[in-house]
Motif scaffolding. Structure first.
Motif, mmCIF file in Angstrom:
data_model
loop_
_atom_site.group_PDB
_atom_site.id
_atom_site.type_symbol
_atom_site.label_atom_id
_atom_site.label_comp_id
_atom_site.label_asym_id
_atom_site.label_seq_id
_atom_site.Cartn_x
_atom_site.Cartn_y
_atom_site.Cartn_z
ATOM 1 N N ARG A 18 0.834 -1.212 0.000
ATOM 2 C CA ARG A 18 0.000 0.000 0.000
ATOM 3 C C ARG A 18 0.867 1.259 0.000
ATOM 4 N N PRO A 138 -7.387 -1.492 8.053
ATOM 5 C CA PRO A 138 -8.716 -1.701 7.474
ATOM 6 C C PRO A 138 -9.075 -3.183 7.365
ATOM 7 N N ASP A 139 -10.355 -3.469 7.490
ATOM 8 C CA ASP A 139 -10.821 -4.858 7.523
ATOM 9 C C ASP A 139 -10.431 -5.632 6.272
ATOM 10 N N ASP A 140 -10.532 -4.983 5.101
ATOM 11 C CA ASP A 140 -10.228 -5.719 3.875
ATOM 12 C C ASP A 140 -8.744 -6.051 3.770
ATOM 13 N N VAL A 141 -7.898 -5.145 4.265
ATOM 14 C CA VAL A 141 -6.456 -5.400 4.245
ATOM 15 C C VAL A 141 -6.104 -6.484 5.267
ATOM 16 N N THR A 142 -6.753 -6.428 6.422
ATOM 17 C CA THR A 142 -6.543 -7.464 7.431
ATOM 18 C C THR A 142 -6.957 -8.827 6.890
ATOM 19 N N ALA A 143 -8.095 -8.882 6.209
ATOM 20 C CA ALA A 143 -8.562 -10.150 5.646
ATOM 21 C C ALA A 143 -7.576 -10.693 4.623
ATOM 22 N N GLU A 144 -7.025 -9.814 3.800
ATOM 23 C CA GLU A 144 -6.029 -10.254 2.825
ATOM 24 C C GLU A 144 -4.792 -10.808 3.524
ATOM 25 N N ASP A 147 -5.560 -14.214 4.862
ATOM 26 C CA ASP A 147 -5.629 -15.202 3.782
ATOM 27 C C ASP A 147 -4.232 -15.627 3.331
#
Length: 226
Positions: A18, A138-144, A147
């Motif tokens: 990022r 951010p939640d989406d970055v944490t999820a990535e 994964d």
């Protein structure tokens, strides 16, 4: 100038993705380094070699070291055209100190517990990845990140003494996230003052500020480079 970005434990260039985008958006070049963190045969020398290899024949380098990368960055300052070294929420080693001894020598666990108490939290034993690292990502970055799985980190570097007898003669800045729960700001200020005699600049964000606030971090780094 080109920013060469050294990650912390786990050694993944992905940590910087990022920030790289934000730096490039501002017209800067950036090289994120992958370290051989999962290799039990790799120590500080091999980590430094990986940084040098990634940098290639770059000129006018701004070296940015995150967390554990603070042990690696000084080792490449005489091998690359480093114009400036930025320690970002970084471990600052003393001569001969191992990565393993650093934690007790600096009083990190006490500082972490005191900061948790000040925030109304109770610090558990060791490190809670979600609480101590990803609390402001951010939640989406944490999820990535989840994964991708937990990156491997060999204990080999933590057993090896920091090999330099003095800090490199390179302009050095210390930059700390004011919301860092692993290395609280007050703690980072003390360590930087005691070990390098340097002040500590602050920026909003936690330990993984390159993931949580890449735009603000890019602005600060660009200002340093100018």
């Amino acid at each position: 100038m080109t920013f060469v970005l050294i990650p912390g434990a786990g050694g993944e260039a992905w940590y910087w993705h990022r920030l790289v985008a934000e730096l490039e958006r501002r017209g800067h070049d950036a090289v994120a380094v992958d370290l051989p963190a999962g290799d039990d045969g790799a120590g500080w020398a091999e980590y430094a070699a990986a940084v040098v290899a990634a940098a290639g024949d770059l000129d006018d380098v701004v070296l940015v070291a995150q967390s554990m990368g603070g042990f690696t960055a000084p080792l490449v300052c005489d091998r690359l055209p480093v114009q400036q070294l930025v320690l970002l929420n970084a471990m600052i080693p003393a001569p001969g100190e191992t990565g393993g001894a650093w934690w007790e020598n600096t009083g990190q666990s006490t500082a972490q517990a005191e900061f948790a108490a000040a925030e109304g939290r109770v610090a558990g034993d060791g490190i809670d990845v979600m609480v101590d690292f990803f609390h402001d990502v951010p939640d989406d970055v944490t999820a990535e990140a989840m994964d991708r799985g937990d990156p491997a980190q060999s204990m080999t570097p933590f057993t090896q003494p920091f090999p330099l007898d003095r800090w490199p003669d390179i302009p050095t800045r210390v930059l700390a996230g004011r919301d860092d729960r692993l290395f609280p700001l007050k703690f980072q200020r003390r360590v930087a003052r005691e070990r390098l005699g340097l002040p500590t600049d602050e920026i909003p964000g936690g330990h993984l500020v390159a993931l949580s606030r890449p735009g603000e971090l890019a602005e600060r780094l660009a200002a340093y480079a100018s």
